[in-house]
Design an enzyme around this catalytic site. Structure first.
Site, mmCIF file in Angstrom:
data_model
loop_
_atom_site.group_PDB
_atom_site.id
_atom_site.type_symbol
_atom_site.label_atom_id
_atom_site.label_comp_id
_atom_site.label_asym_id
_atom_site.label_seq_id
_atom_site.Cartn_x
_atom_site.Cartn_y
_atom_site.Cartn_z
ATOM 1 N N SER A 1 0.717 -0.906 -0.205
ATOM 2 C CA SER A 1 0.197 -0.109 -0.341
ATOM 3 C C SER A 1 0.735 1.335 0.391
ATOM 4 O O SER A 1 1.878 1.788 1.062
ATOM 5 C CB SER A 1 -1.283 -0.409 0.883
ATOM 6 O OG SER A 1 -1.335 1.295 1.977
ATOM 7 N N GLY A 2 0.600 2.573 -0.852
ATOM 8 C CA GLY A 2 1.441 3.419 -1.049
ATOM 9 C C GLY A 2 1.217 3.957 0.303
ATOM 10 O O GLY A 2 2.080 5.103 0.905
ATOM 11 N N LEU A 3 -0.424 3.959 0.787
ATOM 12 C CA LEU A 3 -0.539 4.795 1.720
ATOM 13 C C LEU A 3 0.170 3.894 2.979
ATOM 14 O O LEU A 3 0.331 5.101 3.702
ATOM 15 C CB LEU A 3 -2.304 4.954 2.046
ATOM 16 C CG LEU A 3 -2.492 5.179 3.716
ATOM 17 C CD1 LEU A 3 -2.607 6.837 3.580
ATOM 18 C CD2 LEU A 3 -3.814 5.757 3.768
ATOM 19 N N ASP B 1 1.182 10.492 1.638
ATOM 20 C CA ASP B 1 0.748 9.736 0.389
ATOM 21 C C ASP B 1 0.386 11.122 -0.902
ATOM 22 O O ASP B 1 -1.198 10.471 -1.098
ATOM 23 C CB ASP B 1 -0.335 8.357 0.712
ATOM 24 C CG ASP B 1 -0.726 7.584 -0.580
ATOM 25 O OD1 ASP B 1 -0.003 7.460 -1.149
ATOM 26 O OD2 ASP B 1 -2.240 6.879 -0.336
ATOM 27 N N ASP C 1 1.015 -1.098 -5.358
ATOM 28 C CA ASP C 1 -0.012 0.139 -5.576
ATOM 29 C C ASP C 1 1.797 0.792 -6.343
ATOM 30 O O ASP C 1 2.548 1.273 -5.453
ATOM 31 C CB ASP C 1 -0.442 0.363 -4.508
ATOM 32 C CG ASP C 1 -0.606 2.156 -4.071
ATOM 33 O OD1 ASP C 1 -1.401 3.123 -5.333
ATOM 34 O OD2 ASP C 1 -1.064 2.818 -3.737
ATOM 35 N N ASP D 1 0.733 4.214 -7.579
ATOM 36 C CA ASP D 1 0.024 5.327 -7.831
ATOM 37 C C ASP D 1 -0.299 5.752 -9.137
ATOM 38 O O ASP D 1 -0.484 4.985 -9.764
ATOM 39 C CB ASP D 1 1.389 6.473 -7.336
ATOM 40 C CG ASP D 1 1.761 5.806 -5.500
ATOM 41 O OD1 ASP D 1 0.174 5.805 -5.122
ATOM 42 O OD2 ASP D 1 2.022 5.991 -4.790
ATOM 43 N N GLU E 1 -2.997 4.792 -11.231
ATOM 44 C CA GLU E 1 -4.010 4.827 -11.505
ATOM 45 C C GLU E 1 -4.175 6.017 -12.031
ATOM 46 O O GLU E 1 -3.459 6.663 -12.209
ATOM 47 C CB GLU E 1 -4.320 5.527 -9.752
ATOM 48 C CG GLU E 1 -3.754 6.371 -8.965
ATOM 49 C CD GLU E 1 -3.514 6.700 -7.088
ATOM 50 O OE1 GLU E 1 -2.790 5.326 -6.856
ATOM 51 O OE2 GLU E 1 -4.100 7.871 -6.793
ATOM 52 N N LYS F 1 0.381 12.377 -7.554
ATOM 53 C CA LYS F 1 -1.170 12.162 -7.071
ATOM 54 C C LYS F 1 -1.724 12.759 -5.714
ATOM 55 O O LYS F 1 -0.540 12.320 -5.100
ATOM 56 C CB LYS F 1 -1.650 10.691 -7.250
ATOM 57 C CG LYS F 1 -1.166 9.391 -6.856
ATOM 58 C CD LYS F 1 -1.282 9.634 -5.339
ATOM 59 C CE LYS F 1 -0.958 8.509 -4.040
ATOM 60 N NZ LYS F 1 -1.345 7.196 -4.322
ATOM 61 N N ASN G 1 -4.026 11.100 -2.226
ATOM 62 C CA ASN G 1 -4.272 9.869 -1.770
ATOM 63 C C ASN G 1 -5.766 10.223 -2.113
ATOM 64 O O ASN G 1 -6.499 11.451 -2.047
ATOM 65 C CB ASN G 1 -4.063 9.388 -0.369
ATOM 66 C CG ASN G 1 -4.845 8.354 0.545
ATOM 67 O OD1 ASN G 1 -6.271 8.634 0.569
ATOM 68 N ND2 ASN G 1 -4.612 7.183 0.752
ATOM 69 N N SER G 2 -6.399 9.117 -1.918
ATOM 70 C CA SER G 2 -7.840 9.897 -2.714
ATOM 71 C C SER G 2 -8.947 10.060 -1.437
ATOM 72 O O SER G 2 -9.590 10.773 -1.646
ATOM 73 C CB SER G 2 -8.289 8.247 -3.288
ATOM 74 O OG SER G 2 -7.309 7.998 -3.782
ATOM 75 N N ARG H 1 -6.227 1.477 -12.090
ATOM 76 C CA ARG H 1 -7.140 2.191 -11.232
ATOM 77 C C ARG H 1 -8.080 3.139 -11.815
ATOM 78 O O ARG H 1 -7.774 4.334 -12.289
ATOM 79 C CB ARG H 1 -6.381 2.207 -9.971
ATOM 80 C CG ARG H 1 -7.296 3.175 -8.765
ATOM 81 C CD ARG H 1 -6.369 2.957 -7.928
ATOM 82 N NE ARG H 1 -6.970 3.866 -6.749
ATOM 83 C CZ ARG H 1 -5.885 3.961 -5.785
ATOM 84 N NH1 ARG H 1 -5.038 2.726 -5.029
ATOM 85 N NH2 ARG H 1 -6.361 4.921 -4.553
ATOM 86 N N HIS I 1 -12.674 2.386 -7.773
ATOM 87 C CA HIS I 1 -11.883 3.460 -5.676
ATOM 88 C C HIS I 1 -13.471 4.242 -5.530
ATOM 89 O O HIS I 1 -14.069 5.269 -6.412
ATOM 90 C CB HIS I 1 -11.039 3.704 -6.044
ATOM 91 C CG HIS I 1 -10.798 4.163 -4.926
ATOM 92 N ND1 HIS I 1 -11.173 3.107 -3.713
ATOM 93 C CD2 HIS I 1 -9.152 4.556 -3.861
ATOM 94 C CE1 HIS I 1 -10.579 3.401 -2.054
ATOM 95 N NE2 HIS I 1 -9.359 4.705 -2.628
HETATM 96 C C1 SPV Z 1 -3.592 2.811 -0.276
HETATM 97 O O1 SPV Z 1 -3.273 2.178 0.249
HETATM 98 O O2 SPV Z 1 -2.205 3.567 -1.184
HETATM 99 C C2 SPV Z 1 -4.450 2.839 -2.034
HETATM 100 C C3 SPV Z 1 -5.300 2.410 -1.469
HETATM 101 O O3 SPV Z 1 -3.983 4.021 -2.694
HETATM 102 S S1 SPV Z 1 -7.073 3.938 -0.503
HETATM 103 O O4 SPV Z 1 -5.408 4.261 0.247
HETATM 104 O O5 SPV Z 1 -7.608 3.181 0.107
HETATM 105 O O6 SPV Z 1 -6.797 4.289 -1.693
HETATM 106 MG MG MG Z 2 -2.434 4.432 -2.681
#
Ligand code: SPV
Ligand code: MG
Length: 518
Positions: free
Chosen positions: A55-57, A67, A94, A96, A123, A129, A131-132, A167, A198
């Site tokens: 996971s990027g986050l 992130d 992930d 990004d 994505e 980017k 974080n979503s 994504r 997402h």
């Molecule tokens: C991550 O885990 O870095 C993701 C998923 O991209 S989220 O953070 O839920 O967007």
């Molecule tokens: Mg991510």
């Protein structure tokens, strides 16, 4: 946590990508848990997840940075590859927005593929980017630009199985369902092996809506972080193929550590939290310590069990340097690094030299008389005698000299060769008492495994108490008398006497000759 330990380094026959494709072929949802280090990945595997989401986050948070594409591809790749190395289940990375444009994506694909990653997700956001789930700027890339990245990714891919996940961030950016579906279709056409839709609301409705309108065979991935009331089974029934629990390990860790740290300071000790934290045994298990220990026994020669050697004091002062060096080199060549040469100013007796050697040594101790020079081959044979006390026995008739220490062996000469019952000759008598029966001469070197060395020390202690000077050969005789089994390593050459000035001159000449020949 159960007592069973985990094997972490099995060599799986199939690539992660192949295993992921096999999981896709099974009915039901493939469930992944997020991780930011191999420990988290192992916990996910141990819990029973089908795979790990790098996971990027999580990785950004673990490094204390937002992130928002702050970390570089190399940093994220480093983590993803460490996860892949630590678990048997597939790792989905992930990636990004692909770290730049299509060129960056192509480079990224090569590197992630080489690291054994099963799938990469990119994505359709503009680089860098955000974080979503962060309110504010969520900029989508033009469809054409993103399709170019996907096509470039497929072009760069070397192995057929690597899974490319496209994504879709249209719902995150507020562009609506039609845009999300249109993008998904365009991405599938551009070569994506799966699409990830997402969303950031608390209701699963938009995702269920997307799934109900998705008609392509391309599998759909979902990330129920905010719409968490829906089950993976329900999502699978609605058509989702992969469900990612992207950051729950990280968040569980933050909550548990915050609670633990506060409790320690509040209570001024750790007793109150001991039963809530993992025991050290669990930590060792997760590190693969049991397997590590097994490998240690199998592959590593312990320093404690390596052979050592003691060269006893000779009868006549210091040897010339070439002989001293030759002797050490012969021992080194047969793997003995720890060599003690007794002698010097105070010229200890053989007994003192033996008793000065550290008692606690688990490997064999080679003891070489000071008045002989033994070549490496006989020493090697002696060191290889294994668990037995063994002496070097010269069985050549040429060596029967007046001052030789005779040995009677249980081996006999048959057709010009010596044969022993059971294959290994034993010493049956040492010394002049049965000189008429002598089969061999003691060649001035013996080896003692740990137990045998303890017996030798005991014999030396006794001689010291008696006040009688003693040689190595006589100590060997004492051991035999005491019932110790003594093996004879039979040789016919490979050693020289250094008893007289003449012997020393002759040996020096031979050593010089050997050196010149090399
Ligand atoms: C991550 O885990 O870095 C993701 C998923 O991209 S989220 O953070 O839920 O967007
Ligand atoms: Mg991510």
């Amino acid at each position: 946590m159960g007592a069973a330990t985990t094997e972490y380094h099995r060599a799986p026959g199939l690539s992660g990508a192949r295993r992921l494709r096999d999981l896709f072929a099974r009915p039901g949802a493939v469930r992944l848990a997020g991780a930011h280090n191999p420990l988290g990945a192992r916990l996910a595997q141990r819990a029973g997840f089908d795979g790990v989401w790098s996971s990027g986050l999580e990785v950004s948070a673990s490094q204390g940075v937002p992130d928002t594409d702050i970390l570089t591809m190399s940093e994220l790749l480093g983590v993803a590859s460490s996860l892949a190395a630590a678990v048997d289940v597939p790792v989905v990375a992930d990636c990004d927005a692909g770290y730049g444009n299509a060129h960056n994506v192509m480079h990224m694909i090569r590197r992630y593929e080489a690291a054994g990653i099963a799938a990469v997700s990119i994505e359709d956001k503009r680089f860098p980017k955000v974080n979503s789930f962060i309110p504010g700027r969520q900029e989508l890339a033009p469809v054409g630009e993103f399709c170019g990245k996907l096509a470039a990714a497929k072009e760069a891919q070397r192995t057929p199985d690597l899974v490319l996940i496209a994504r879709i961030e249209a719902l995150i950016a507020g562009w609506g369902m039609d845009e999300a579906l249109a993008r998904g279709e365009a991405y599938a056409a551009a070569g994506a092996d799966a699409v990830l839709i997402h969303a950031k609301g608390s209701s699963p409705e938009p995702i269920l809506d997307f799934l109900s309108q998705w008609t392509l065979p391309t599998p759909v991935v979902v990330v129920p972080t905010t719409y968490h009331t829906i089950t993976a089974t329900e999502l699978a029934e609605a058509g989702a193929k992969m469900v990612i629990y992207a950051n729950h390990g990280l968040r569980a860790g933050i909550a548990a550590m915050t609670d633990t740290f506060a409790s320690i300071l509040r209570e001024d000790r750790t007793t109150g939290i001991e039963d809530r934290i993992a025991p050290l045994a669990t930590v060792f298990d997760l590190q693969g310590m049991a397997e590590h220990k097994r490998h240690e026994a199998e592959f590593i020669t312990s320093y404690e069990t390596r052979p050592r050697a003691l060269v006893l004091p000779g009868p006549s002062g210091e040897l010339p340097a070439p002989l001293r060096e030759h002797r050490i080199a012969a021992l080194r060549r047969c793997g003995v690094e720890d060599v003690t040469v007794a002698g010097g100013q105070d010229r200890p007796s053989a007994v003192d030299a033996l008793l000065a050697l550290p008692e606690a040594h688990h490997g064999p101790t080679l003891v070489v008389d000071g008045d002989v020079l033994v070549e490496s081959e006989p020493l090697r044979l002696l060191a290889a005698a294994g668990a037995d006390v063994a002496v070097l026995a010269d069985v050549s008739a040429a060596s029967r000299r007046a001052d030789a220490l005779p040995l009677a062996l249980n081996s006999v000469t048959q057709g010009g060769r010596r044969v022993a019952p059971g294959g290994a000759a034993q010493v049956v008598a040492v010394g002049a008492a049965r000189a008429q029966d002598a089969d061999a001469e003691f060649a001035g070197a013996a080896v003692f495994p740990a137990e045998g060395f303890a017996a030798l020390r005991a014999a030396a202690e006794k001689r010291r108490a008696d006040g009688t000077p003693v040689t190595l050969g006589e100590l060997v005789a004492d051991l035999l008398q005491a019932g110790v089994r003594i093996r004879a390593v039979e040789v016919a050459s490979g050693w020289m006497e250094l008893r007289t000035a003449d012997d020393v001159r002759r040996a020096t000449g031979l050593v010089a000759e050997q050196g010149a020949r090399r």
